[in-house]
Design an enzyme around this catalytic site. Structure first.
Site, PDB file in Angstrom:
ATOM      1  N   SER A  16      -2.175  34.625  -8.925  1.00 49.58           N
ATOM      2  CA  SER A  16      -2.057  36.647  -9.184  1.00 49.58           C
ATOM      3  C   SER A  16      -3.226  36.821  -7.971  1.00 49.58           C
ATOM      4  O   SER A  16      -3.765  36.464  -6.867  1.00 49.58           O
ATOM      5  CB  SER A  16      -2.711  36.888  -9.995  1.00 49.58           C
ATOM      6  OG  SER A  16      -3.365  36.351 -10.431  1.00 49.58           O
ATOM      7  N   VAL A  59     -10.820  24.209 -11.296  1.00 51.77           N
ATOM      8  CA  VAL A  59     -11.520  24.231  -9.920  1.00 51.77           C
ATOM      9  C   VAL A  59     -12.760  23.775 -10.379  1.00 51.77           C
ATOM     10  O   VAL A  59     -14.282  23.270  -9.936  1.00 51.77           O
ATOM     11  CB  VAL A  59     -11.808  25.203  -9.389  1.00 51.77           C
ATOM     12  CG1 VAL A  59     -10.798  25.745  -8.325  1.00 51.77           C
ATOM     13  CG2 VAL A  59     -12.657  26.349 -10.300  1.00 51.77           C
ATOM     14  N   SER A 153     -18.586  38.866  -3.737  1.00 52.09           N
ATOM     15  CA  SER A 153     -18.361  39.556  -4.127  1.00 52.09           C
ATOM     16  C   SER A 153     -19.708  40.818  -3.435  1.00 52.09           C
ATOM     17  O   SER A 153     -20.578  40.406  -3.215  1.00 52.09           O
ATOM     18  CB  SER A 153     -18.412  39.886  -5.700  1.00 52.09           C
ATOM     19  OG  SER A 153     -18.351  41.042  -6.021  1.00 52.09           O
ATOM     20  N   TYR A 166     -22.715  37.043 -13.025  1.00 57.95           N
ATOM     21  CA  TYR A 166     -21.272  36.741 -11.514  1.00 57.95           C
ATOM     22  C   TYR A 166     -22.219  37.127 -10.232  1.00 57.95           C
ATOM     23  O   TYR A 166     -21.900  36.965  -9.499  1.00 57.95           O
ATOM     24  CB  TYR A 166     -21.050  38.227 -11.889  1.00 57.95           C
ATOM     25  CG  TYR A 166     -19.899  38.355 -11.263  1.00 57.95           C
ATOM     26  CD1 TYR A 166     -18.816  37.377 -11.072  1.00 57.95           C
ATOM     27  CD2 TYR A 166     -19.473  39.965 -10.593  1.00 57.95           C
ATOM     28  CE1 TYR A 166     -17.127  37.970 -10.662  1.00 57.95           C
ATOM     29  CE2 TYR A 166     -19.040  40.130  -9.337  1.00 57.95           C
ATOM     30  CZ  TYR A 166     -17.574  39.193  -9.723  1.00 57.95           C
ATOM     31  OH  TYR A 166     -16.731  38.924  -8.695  1.00 57.95           O
ATOM     32  N   LYS A 170     -21.766  34.524  -7.505  1.00 56.02           N
ATOM     33  CA  LYS A 170     -21.451  34.839  -5.773  1.00 56.02           C
ATOM     34  C   LYS A 170     -22.495  35.148  -5.004  1.00 56.02           C
ATOM     35  O   LYS A 170     -21.930  35.416  -3.781  1.00 56.02           O
ATOM     36  CB  LYS A 170     -20.830  36.220  -6.228  1.00 56.02           C
ATOM     37  CG  LYS A 170     -19.837  36.637  -7.055  1.00 56.02           C
ATOM     38  CD  LYS A 170     -18.183  36.069  -6.451  1.00 56.02           C
ATOM     39  CE  LYS A 170     -17.048  36.260  -7.186  1.00 56.02           C
ATOM     40  NZ  LYS A 170     -16.756  35.017  -7.067  1.00 56.02           N
ATOM     41  N   PHE A 199     -11.515  46.037  -5.833  1.00 54.60           N
ATOM     42  CA  PHE A 199      -9.794  46.085  -5.369  1.00 54.60           C
ATOM     43  C   PHE A 199      -9.279  46.237  -6.501  1.00 54.60           C
ATOM     44  O   PHE A 199      -9.628  46.669  -7.622  1.00 54.60           O
ATOM     45  CB  PHE A 199     -10.271  44.452  -4.844  1.00 54.60           C
ATOM     46  CG  PHE A 199      -9.919  44.465  -3.437  1.00 54.60           C
ATOM     47  CD1 PHE A 199      -8.998  44.408  -3.044  1.00 54.60           C
ATOM     48  CD2 PHE A 199     -11.179  44.951  -3.199  1.00 54.60           C
ATOM     49  CE1 PHE A 199      -9.341  43.892  -1.017  1.00 54.60           C
ATOM     50  CE2 PHE A 199     -10.783  45.003  -1.437  1.00 54.60           C
ATOM     51  CZ  PHE A 199     -10.363  44.498  -0.319  1.00 54.60           C
ATOM     52  N   THR A 201      -7.030  44.816  -8.350  1.00 53.27           N
ATOM     53  CA  THR A 201      -6.256  43.042  -8.935  1.00 53.27           C
ATOM     54  C   THR A 201      -5.487  43.363 -10.265  1.00 53.27           C
ATOM     55  O   THR A 201      -5.710  44.742 -10.473  1.00 53.27           O
ATOM     56  CB  THR A 201      -7.377  42.202  -8.637  1.00 53.27           C
ATOM     57  OG1 THR A 201      -8.157  42.891  -9.360  1.00 53.27           O
ATOM     58  CG2 THR A 201      -7.587  42.104  -7.337  1.00 53.27           C
TER      59      THR A 201
END
Length: 260
Positions: A16, A59, A153, A166, A170, A199, A201
């Site tokens: 996605s 992952v 990001s 976060y 990143k 974005f 998404t």
């Protein structure tokens, strides 16, 4: 690098959003694409639609990633392209006081580590294992064997309140881009990183329209959310242009995130 039916690619997070758009863009150029993701239903559907192969991959697990590469290579041969889009997010202040009762809490270290394991360690795990495989390929023009794109990001550079974990995850991706490029330079493998802004998404599509409108208005120009196809376009440029190496590029409509 020629992006055509002579090569194969692996796209993590390809079920996605940014990953799906990239998988579709690669497949449209004839590339044989393997999708790594945990969303089996969506991943199988996308893979079927583009003539690729889906590999259910976590992952954060060596065994799962190894099995994914084994399945992808059995189907398409050794990949010369890797695009890492798998990732997630969370938000909590480093330490905060409850407005209701004044109680104090801090960001869970378990939650911090969980995010680092997915976004940073998971990305490096896939990069290292894919690069090791690329070393087995015969070099092409300019001695090139492969090309890799990672996803960071804008939060890596201007993270907002609640984004310590976060932003760290990143920022780590950004920080390892140049060292990896230097590690792999003698083997003809390039690596670059995209820093997306806001974005549109699937995660964002679930937000109220008023929230999306406010976010779009905060982008200097164009005043809208980014489209996944625009990410895919930049990823393909990084893959195709053999002089593109060791770079971290913002794709954000010139936004600079406010504190909150």
């Amino acid at each position: 690098m020629n992006i055509d039916n002579t090569i194969s690619a692996v796209v993590t997070g390809g079920s996605s959003g940014l990953g799906e758009a990239t998988a579709r863009a690669l497949a449209a150029r004839g590339v044989k694409v393997a999708i790594f993701d945990l969303q089996a239903d969506k991943g199988e559907a996308v893979a079927a639609d583009i003539g690729g192969v889906f590999c259910e991959v976590n992952v954060t697990s060596d065994e799962s990633v190894d099995a994914g590469f084994a399945k992808a290579r059995a189907a398409h041969g050794q990949e010369s392209v890797l695009v890492c889009c798998a990732g997630t997010g969370n938000a909590m202040k480093t330490a905060s006081r409850s407005k209701e009762d004044g109680s104090i809490k801090h960001f869970s270290l378990e939650a911090f580590n969980w995010l680092i394991q997915i976004n940073l360690v998971g990305t490096f795990r896939c990069v290292a294992k894919s690069a090791a495989g690329m070393l087995t390929l015969e070099p092409g023009e300019d001695g090139e064997r492969g090309a890799i794109v990672m996803t960071a990001s804008v939060a890596a550079e201007d993270g907002q309140m609640g984004q310590a974990a976060y932003s760290a995850s990143k920022g780590g991706v950004v920080g390892m881009t140049l060292p990896i490029a230097r590690d792999l330079m003698s083997e003809g493998i390039r690596i670059n990183t995209i820093l997306p802004g806001i974005f549109n998404t699937p995660l964002m599509q679930g937000a109220p329209q008023a929230v999306k409108d406010n976010l779009a208005a905060s982008v200097p120009f164009p005043k809208r959310l980014g489209n996944a196809a625009e990410y895919a376009n930049l990823a393909l440029t990084m893959l195709e242009n053999s002089y593109f190496n060791g770079e971290d590029v913002r794709l954000d409509g010139a936004i600079r995130m406010a504190p909150r």
